[in-house]
Design an enzyme around this catalytic site. Structure first.
Site, PDB file in Angstrom:
ATOM      1  CG  ASP A  90     -21.514  15.039  27.564  1.00 17.78           C
ATOM      2  OD1 ASP A  90     -21.752  13.984  28.195  1.00 17.78           O
ATOM      3  OD2 ASP A  90     -21.673  15.151  26.335  1.00 17.78           O
ATOM      4  CG  ASP A 276     -23.204  10.284  28.897  1.00 17.19           C
ATOM      5  OD1 ASP A 276     -22.669  11.373  29.140  1.00 17.19           O
ATOM      6  OD2 ASP A 276     -23.918  10.084  27.902  1.00 17.19           O
TER       7      ASP A 276
END
Length: 545
Positions: A90, A276
């Protein structure tokens, strides 16, 4: 003294000595400070645009189930001997978090757990502020745990000592349902718990992997992350580089938003984008999302779908384009604009979020040394992607005053030893795709070998926020912001719930009930951020990793 009596005395002294050290260790942990952090992106609350009615929300969820994966995760290991885990990689967070062996709550039950006692290389650590544990508040859940350092391996060759959080408490919702065990944050240091906790810095300084990593994301079974470079055979265009403006998320500036490469004067040079890899959504500031939805003017019945424009993001004189099938949700029941409204407050916001729909269209390359993000058209179907590259990365129309953007070609030369790691994919509900195993056992497998990594053919290698630990029993005060008061209230509520659970048997699973379609849409479209904040949380508040 008789030998037997002497032996008994020595044994008693030995046990007392060992007990004293055990007690001392516990007291040392109890005496350390606890870090409490919350951010504004990971697991953030999103809302649909004004066009997304309950009917549209239900339609969007069904389309996601049929067409797109909503999360991607890969293998790593911790400890000596290695204990395997599946984690989501992430770029929107900054810590490694895995469940701990002493986590016995339902949120940990389906997952592999880290057993510090089973590792000969494990140690309890504190950060530079004397904090040895953390309490982390997410949108609809919480995690708390201690800080450890141990041997981390990605594949067989990329190994280094890393500091991380071993969570001994994870709330049932959402963690019982997620298809991976933990989170490996690949954001910048200000998102991490302190010195030595940032994986990206560790990769460059300790692991010898260099400063570059990259993602190729697909709806097929060939998604991957490469540490130490990128794979030119995954790229169908030159690489467009954008400098990072805020070293927190991988956040870059965009000059404007375009339709068919024509600027629409929506940004005035002030728009920001966070790339992201931990979310499945495209999102942006609510005012701009509303404007874009009105300007696109997509018909609910899809009657004008073929006439919709490319939606572009201008960087200097170059535009990165999304096609209608990237930014629209189309199904047999109709069409709707898929950008979600998410308001991140200053100084990091307002910001657009480029999640999986963008990542499936473009390979993204993250260079810590510049720092910068590179974008290149992803090669999914060979010649067809090369032919389309000029329309996906284009020159802005009427942009004679725009500054030239930095570009580089995808060269096949390799340096060092890049590690290419396969990513499994599936839905956040646990319906995994690819060849991911079920991992239903909650116990670690200490003797298991470190996860193997695929060879990386011709990989190209490119040559803090502060916070204080609140008191043990925090209470909201008038001096605190509404977001802080809400977070403290949630923490105290969780403490009360955890205390009550000691004396009360775990409740039976609730009876299935029909979920509100709009809430289902928000949950499903959030990717690793699929967990919607409680109504008391302000829109756009990102809570920790």
């Amino acid at each position: 003294m008789k030998p037997v009596a002497r032996l008994a005395l020595l044994s008693a002294l030995a046990w007392a000595h060992a007990g004293a050290w055990t007690l001392r260790g516990r007291r040392m942990r109890q005496s350390t400070r606890m870090a409490r952090r919350h951010e504004a992106l990971l697991f953030a609350r999103t809302s649909a645009t004004h066009r997304s009615s309950a009917r549209a929300g239900s339609k969007m969820v069904e389309q996601m189930k049929l067409v797109h994966k909503t999360a991607y995760w890969g293998a790593m290991s911790l400890g000596t001997p290695p204990q395997p885990f599946k984690v989501i990689f992430d770029t929107g967070s900054g810590n490694l978090i895995v469940p701990a062996a002493d986590c016995n709550v339902p949120g940990c039950a389906p997952h592999k757990k880290y057993d510090s006692k089973a590792s000969t290389s494990s140690s309890f650590v504190t950060n530079e502020r004397g904090e040895g544990s953390s309490e982390i508040t997410f949108g609809t859940g919480q995690v708390s745990g201690d800080f450890y350092k141990d041997r981390l391996c990605i594949g067989e060759s990329l190994c280094f000592d890393a500091s991380f959080i071993a969570a001994d408490k994870m709330t049932t919702e959402p963690f019982r349902e997620i298809p991976f065990d933990g989170i490996m944050g690949l954001g910048f240091k200000d998102l991490s718990m302190g010195d030595g906790f940032n994986i990206v810095d560790d990769l460059a300084s300790r692991a010898g992997a260099g400063s570059v990593f990259s993602f190729f994301v697909s709806d097929d079974d060939d998604s991957e992350v490469t540490f130490g470079g990128y794979r030119p055979d995954r790229i169908a265009s030159d690489i467009v580089w954008a400098p990072v403006k805020v070293e927190s998320w991988w956040q870059v500036a965009i000059d404007d938003i375009t339709f068919n490469n024509e600027p629409k004067s929506l940004c005035d040079g002030q728009c920001q984008v966070a790339v992201d890899t931990g979310t499945s959504m495209l999102a942006g500031p609510s005012d701009l999302v509303d404007k874009l939805s009105n300007m696109v003017n997509a018909k609910d019945d899809c009657s004008n779908f073929n006439e919709l424009p490319t939606l572009g993001f201008q960087i200097g004189d170059t535009v990165l384009n999304l096609r209608p099938d990237d930014y629209m949700d189309k199904s047999s029941s109709g069409c709707s604009f898929s950008l979600m409204a998410l308001d991140v407050p200053p100084p990091k916001g307002p910001v657009f979020i480029f999640g999986d729909p963008f990542l499936r269209r473009f390979v993204t390359i993250y260079d810590r040394s510049k720092p910068a993000v590179g974008f290149a058209v992803a090669r999914h179907s060979g010649a067809a992607d090369e032919a389309a590259a000029s329309s996906l990365i284009s020159k802005v129309r009427g942009g004679s005053g725009s500054a030239p953007v930095s570009r580089s070609s995808a060269e096949p030369a390799a340096a060092g030893n890049p590690v290419n790691l396969h990513l499994d994919g599936g839905l956040m509900t646990g319906d995994s795709g690819g060849n991911s195993d079920d991992s239903s056992s909650p116990d670690p497998a200490p003797a298991a070998a470190a996860p193997a990594a695929e060879p990386a053919p011709e990989a190209r290698a490119e040559p803090v926020a502060t916070y204080e630990a609140p008191p043990a029993e925090p209470t909201a005060s008038a001096a605190e912001s509404p977001a802080e008061q809400a977070a403290i209230a949630t923490m105290n509520s969780y403490r009360a719930e955890a205390t009550a659970s000691v004396a009360v048997a775990p409740p039976a699973a609730p009876a299935a009930k029909e979920e509100d379609p709009v809430m289902a849409m928000r949950r499903m479209l959030g990717g690793s951020g699929a967990f919607i904040q409680k109504p008391s949380q302000p829109a756009g508040q990102k809570l920790v990793s």
